[in-house]
Write a protein that holds these residues in place. Structure first.
Motif, PDB file in Angstrom:
ATOM      1  N   GLY A   1      38.638  25.119  41.176  1.00  0.00           N
ATOM      2  CA  GLY A   1      38.336  25.837  42.410  1.00  0.00           C
ATOM      3  C   GLY A   1      39.340  26.889  42.476  1.00  0.00           C
ATOM      4  O   GLY A   1      40.471  26.649  42.650  1.00  0.00           O
ATOM      5  N   GLY A   2      39.287  28.251  42.572  1.00  0.00           N
ATOM      6  CA  GLY A   2      40.136  29.384  42.493  1.00  0.00           C
ATOM      7  C   GLY A   2      40.351  29.719  44.106  1.00  0.00           C
ATOM      8  O   GLY A   2      40.010  28.832  44.975  1.00  0.00           O
ATOM      9  N   SER A   3      40.766  30.917  44.326  1.00  0.00           N
ATOM     10  CA  SER A   3      41.118  31.503  45.592  1.00  0.00           C
ATOM     11  C   SER A   3      39.623  31.229  46.551  1.00  0.00           C
ATOM     12  O   SER A   3      38.668  31.838  46.095  1.00  0.00           O
ATOM     13  CB  SER A   3      41.481  32.893  45.594  1.00  0.00           C
ATOM     14  OG  SER A   3      42.579  33.045  44.838  1.00  0.00           O
TER      15      SER A   3
ATOM     16  N   SER B   1      35.323  26.686  35.439  1.00  0.00           N
ATOM     17  CA  SER B   1      36.381  27.277  36.206  1.00  0.00           C
ATOM     18  C   SER B   1      35.865  28.570  37.111  1.00  0.00           C
ATOM     19  O   SER B   1      34.930  29.276  36.520  1.00  0.00           O
ATOM     20  CB  SER B   1      37.661  28.030  35.275  1.00  0.00           C
ATOM     21  OG  SER B   1      37.833  29.164  35.755  1.00  0.00           O
ATOM     22  N   LEU B   2      36.113  28.404  38.332  1.00  0.00           N
ATOM     23  CA  LEU B   2      35.687  29.410  39.408  1.00  0.00           C
ATOM     24  C   LEU B   2      36.715  30.361  39.944  1.00  0.00           C
ATOM     25  O   LEU B   2      37.612  29.602  40.306  1.00  0.00           O
ATOM     26  CB  LEU B   2      34.940  28.513  40.502  1.00  0.00           C
ATOM     27  CG  LEU B   2      33.760  27.914  40.139  1.00  0.00           C
ATOM     28  CD1 LEU B   2      33.442  26.498  40.859  1.00  0.00           C
ATOM     29  CD2 LEU B   2      32.505  28.526  40.062  1.00  0.00           C
ATOM     30  N   SER B   3      36.563  31.655  39.527  1.00  0.00           N
ATOM     31  CA  SER B   3      37.936  32.269  39.872  1.00  0.00           C
ATOM     32  C   SER B   3      37.462  33.690  40.500  1.00  0.00           C
ATOM     33  O   SER B   3      36.483  34.330  40.109  1.00  0.00           O
ATOM     34  CB  SER B   3      38.647  32.602  38.640  1.00  0.00           C
ATOM     35  OG  SER B   3      39.293  31.727  38.118  1.00  0.00           O
ATOM     36  N   ALA B   4      38.054  33.952  41.343  1.00  0.00           N
ATOM     37  CA  ALA B   4      38.095  35.609  42.138  1.00  0.00           C
ATOM     38  C   ALA B   4      38.927  36.581  41.035  1.00  0.00           C
ATOM     39  O   ALA B   4      39.810  36.101  40.594  1.00  0.00           O
ATOM     40  CB  ALA B   4      38.763  35.590  43.363  1.00  0.00           C
ATOM     41  N   VAL B   5      38.181  37.715  40.644  1.00  0.00           N
ATOM     42  CA  VAL B   5      38.757  38.725  39.824  1.00  0.00           C
ATOM     43  C   VAL B   5      38.610  40.109  40.307  1.00  0.00           C
ATOM     44  O   VAL B   5      37.459  40.226  41.425  1.00  0.00           O
ATOM     45  CB  VAL B   5      38.164  38.531  38.548  1.00  0.00           C
ATOM     46  CG1 VAL B   5      38.286  37.159  37.690  1.00  0.00           C
ATOM     47  CG2 VAL B   5      36.631  38.706  38.466  1.00  0.00           C
TER      48      VAL B   5
ATOM     49  N   ALA C   1      33.728  34.153  36.737  1.00  0.00           N
ATOM     50  CA  ALA C   1      34.708  35.135  37.540  1.00  0.00           C
ATOM     51  C   ALA C   1      33.787  35.841  38.430  1.00  0.00           C
ATOM     52  O   ALA C   1      32.782  36.845  38.072  1.00  0.00           O
ATOM     53  CB  ALA C   1      35.107  36.032  36.319  1.00  0.00           C
ATOM     54  N   MET C   2      34.189  35.854  39.683  1.00  0.00           N
ATOM     55  CA  MET C   2      33.622  36.199  40.840  1.00  0.00           C
ATOM     56  C   MET C   2      34.128  37.391  41.360  1.00  0.00           C
ATOM     57  O   MET C   2      35.274  37.462  41.796  1.00  0.00           O
ATOM     58  CB  MET C   2      33.468  35.306  41.859  1.00  0.00           C
ATOM     59  CG  MET C   2      32.661  33.902  41.310  1.00  0.00           C
ATOM     60  SD  MET C   2      32.412  32.707  42.677  1.00  0.00           S
ATOM     61  CE  MET C   2      34.047  32.220  42.433  1.00  0.00           C
ATOM     62  N   VAL C   3      33.347  38.678  41.243  1.00  0.00           N
ATOM     63  CA  VAL C   3      34.212  40.029  41.439  1.00  0.00           C
ATOM     64  C   VAL C   3      34.232  40.031  42.887  1.00  0.00           C
ATOM     65  O   VAL C   3      33.506  39.898  43.641  1.00  0.00           O
ATOM     66  CB  VAL C   3      33.357  41.254  40.881  1.00  0.00           C
ATOM     67  CG1 VAL C   3      34.166  42.550  41.355  1.00  0.00           C
ATOM     68  CG2 VAL C   3      33.321  40.988  39.311  1.00  0.00           C
ATOM     69  N   THR C   4      35.725  40.297  43.358  1.00  0.00           N
ATOM     70  CA  THR C   4      35.890  40.553  44.789  1.00  0.00           C
ATOM     71  C   THR C   4      36.414  41.882  44.982  1.00  0.00           C
ATOM     72  O   THR C   4      36.440  42.341  46.228  1.00  0.00           O
ATOM     73  CB  THR C   4      37.127  39.422  45.187  1.00  0.00           C
ATOM     74  OG1 THR C   4      38.241  39.673  44.257  1.00  0.00           O
ATOM     75  CG2 THR C   4      36.649  38.150  45.179  1.00  0.00           C
ATOM     76  N   ASP C   5      36.798  42.661  44.027  1.00  0.00           N
ATOM     77  CA  ASP C   5      37.307  44.004  44.356  1.00  0.00           C
ATOM     78  C   ASP C   5      37.394  45.009  43.293  1.00  0.00           C
ATOM     79  O   ASP C   5      36.925  44.489  41.817  1.00  0.00           O
ATOM     80  CB  ASP C   5      38.566  44.007  44.841  1.00  0.00           C
ATOM     81  CG  ASP C   5      39.642  43.121  43.890  1.00  0.00           C
ATOM     82  OD1 ASP C   5      39.628  41.912  44.054  1.00  0.00           O
ATOM     83  OD2 ASP C   5      40.030  43.811  42.862  1.00  0.00           O
ATOM     84  N   PHE C   6      37.429  46.227  43.370  1.00  0.00           N
ATOM     85  CA  PHE C   6      37.497  47.019  41.898  1.00  0.00           C
ATOM     86  C   PHE C   6      39.166  47.578  41.647  1.00  0.00           C
ATOM     87  O   PHE C   6      39.638  48.455  40.896  1.00  0.00           O
ATOM     88  CB  PHE C   6      36.984  48.421  42.465  1.00  0.00           C
ATOM     89  CG  PHE C   6      35.533  48.366  42.080  1.00  0.00           C
ATOM     90  CD1 PHE C   6      35.173  48.342  40.756  1.00  0.00           C
ATOM     91  CD2 PHE C   6      34.731  48.700  42.989  1.00  0.00           C
ATOM     92  CE1 PHE C   6      33.809  48.566  40.407  1.00  0.00           C
ATOM     93  CE2 PHE C   6      33.244  48.671  42.687  1.00  0.00           C
ATOM     94  CZ  PHE C   6      32.828  48.693  41.403  1.00  0.00           C
ATOM     95  N   ASP C   7      39.955  46.294  41.975  1.00  0.00           N
ATOM     96  CA  ASP C   7      41.675  46.509  41.436  1.00  0.00           C
ATOM     97  C   ASP C   7      41.833  48.025  42.101  1.00  0.00           C
ATOM     98  O   ASP C   7      41.485  47.947  43.334  1.00  0.00           O
ATOM     99  CB  ASP C   7      41.878  46.438  39.891  1.00  0.00           C
ATOM    100  CG  ASP C   7      43.012  46.226  39.713  1.00  0.00           C
ATOM    101  OD1 ASP C   7      43.732  45.178  40.488  1.00  0.00           O
ATOM    102  OD2 ASP C   7      43.565  46.684  38.765  1.00  0.00           O
ATOM    103  N   CYS C   8      42.547  48.790  41.417  1.00  0.00           N
ATOM    104  CA  CYS C   8      43.262  49.923  41.888  1.00  0.00           C
ATOM    105  C   CYS C   8      42.974  51.190  41.101  1.00  0.00           C
ATOM    106  O   CYS C   8      43.145  52.255  41.480  1.00  0.00           O
ATOM    107  CB  CYS C   8      44.749  49.784  42.213  1.00  0.00           C
ATOM    108  SG  CYS C   8      45.276  49.820  40.601  1.00  0.00           S
TER     109      CYS C   8
END
Ligand SMILES: CSC[C@H]1O[C@H](OP(=O)(O)O)[C@H](O)[C@@H]1O
Ligand SMILES: Nc1ncnc2[nH]cnc12
Length: 296
Positions: free
Chosen positions: A13-15, A88-92, A208-215
């Motif tokens: 489990g990730g963030s 694996s479950l991850s925020a990306v 990979a669970m998308v949380t944002d568009f980086d920058c």
């Protein structure tokens, strides 16, 4: 039936994911490893009768940075707990305009840009080179895809995950560079985790669970932890639904991995038996016992 096994499913489990709901017979247990301490105790239990072992990658309460995770201890602890398959479950962050926050990407490739981590179990004294050309187990990927479709998730099958060292997020120039390389998502944890799982002959795949568009995205602010956690909490119910659906599917009795993840060490050891370091061999008991304990 002798060449079939009952899988044990490992969940990393990730963030934002520090526990698993609905586990029967749940018990947190400390697991010792020759590589040091895993991120936390491991949560043992069953989902619809299927044995699973959960490990919060950063520890409960998230005390550990991506660089300080003991990836070797985490993978070894799962291996010595009998785990055959890791999800694996991850925020990306997303590097791809077609993958907005809320999308679940069933990653199939990685680029490893980390530089401050222990990346192998096979140090001098027992050298091995495994293939990570195809770092993700396609059988797990197929199963996750089927489960994601069954429960109506927005998902994408396939995608390249760039692993950066962190803990700072990327500069805009870095973010644009990774986009130019064709990467789809960015995170800080899946390498060397996936490489070590392969060395340990455990099938491994990431959602990979998308949380944002980086920058990089002109219409979105640069990423902040606040934004990541907010979206992650919104993703969490869907992540839990996915776990509840996919674990019983992954846990069906089955034969060897068609892609050979469970035999990755078959031809990988190069150090001559008489040159192997007995102390290192002792540490490799769980990870490489299958090949090391075989009669010559
Ligand atoms: C809290 S945002 C950055 C953090 O989240 C991801 O962790 P994980 O893969 O364990 O979900 C990312 O890789 C960073 O470690
Ligand atoms: N933009 C990002 N970069 C690195 N890791 C992340 N985890 C979640 N979002 C991220």
């Amino acid at each position: 039936m002798s060449d079939t096994i009952e899988p044990v499913i490992g969940l990393l489990g990730g963030s934002g994911l520090y526990d698993i709901d609905g586990l029967e017979d749940r018990e947190w247990r400390e697991v010792q490893t020759p590589w040091g301490k895993p991120s936390d105790a491991l949560l043992f239990g069953r989902l619809h009768g299927v044995r699973c072992v959960f490990l919060p990658r950063h520890g409960r309460g998230h005390p550990l940075t991506p660089s300080d995770l003991n990836y070797r201890a985490n993978i070894d602890a799962l291996k010595r707990s009998g785990v055959t398959d890791i999800l694996s479950l991850s925020a990306v962050g997303s590097l791809n305009g077609d993958l907005p926050p809320g999308t679940f990407v069933i990653v199939d490739q990685f680029i490893d840009r980390t530089f401050a981590r222990q990346k192998t179990f096979f140090e001098s004294g027992c050298v091995a080179h495994v293939s990570v050309a195809h770092p993700v187990c396609p059988r797990i990927g197929d199963t996750v895809e089927q489960a994601a479709r069954d429960i109506g998730l927005r998902y994408k099958r396939g995608g390249t995950y760039l692993t950066m060292e962190g803990p700072q997020f990327s500069t805009k120039a870095e973010s644009e560079l990774y986009r130019a390389w064709g990467c789809d998502v960015i995170g800080m944890t899946n390498m060397p985790e996936a490489k070590l799982a392969r060395e340990a002959e455990i099938c491994y795949a990431t959602v990979a669970m998308v949380t944002d568009f980086d920058c990089w995205h002109p219409d979105h602010d640069a990423v902040t932890v606040d934004a990541v956690v907010k979206v992650m909490l919104a993703n969490a119910d869907r992540a839990k639904a996915l776990v509840k659906t996919v674990v019983p599917m992954l846990g069906q009795r089955r034969g060897p991995c068609p892609a050979g993840c469970d035999r990755a060490l078959e031809y990988a050891l190069v150090t001559a038996p008489e040159k192997r370091d007995p102390a290192l061999l002792a540490k490799l008991d769980a990870v490489a016992g299958r090949v090391l304990n075989r009669a010559a």
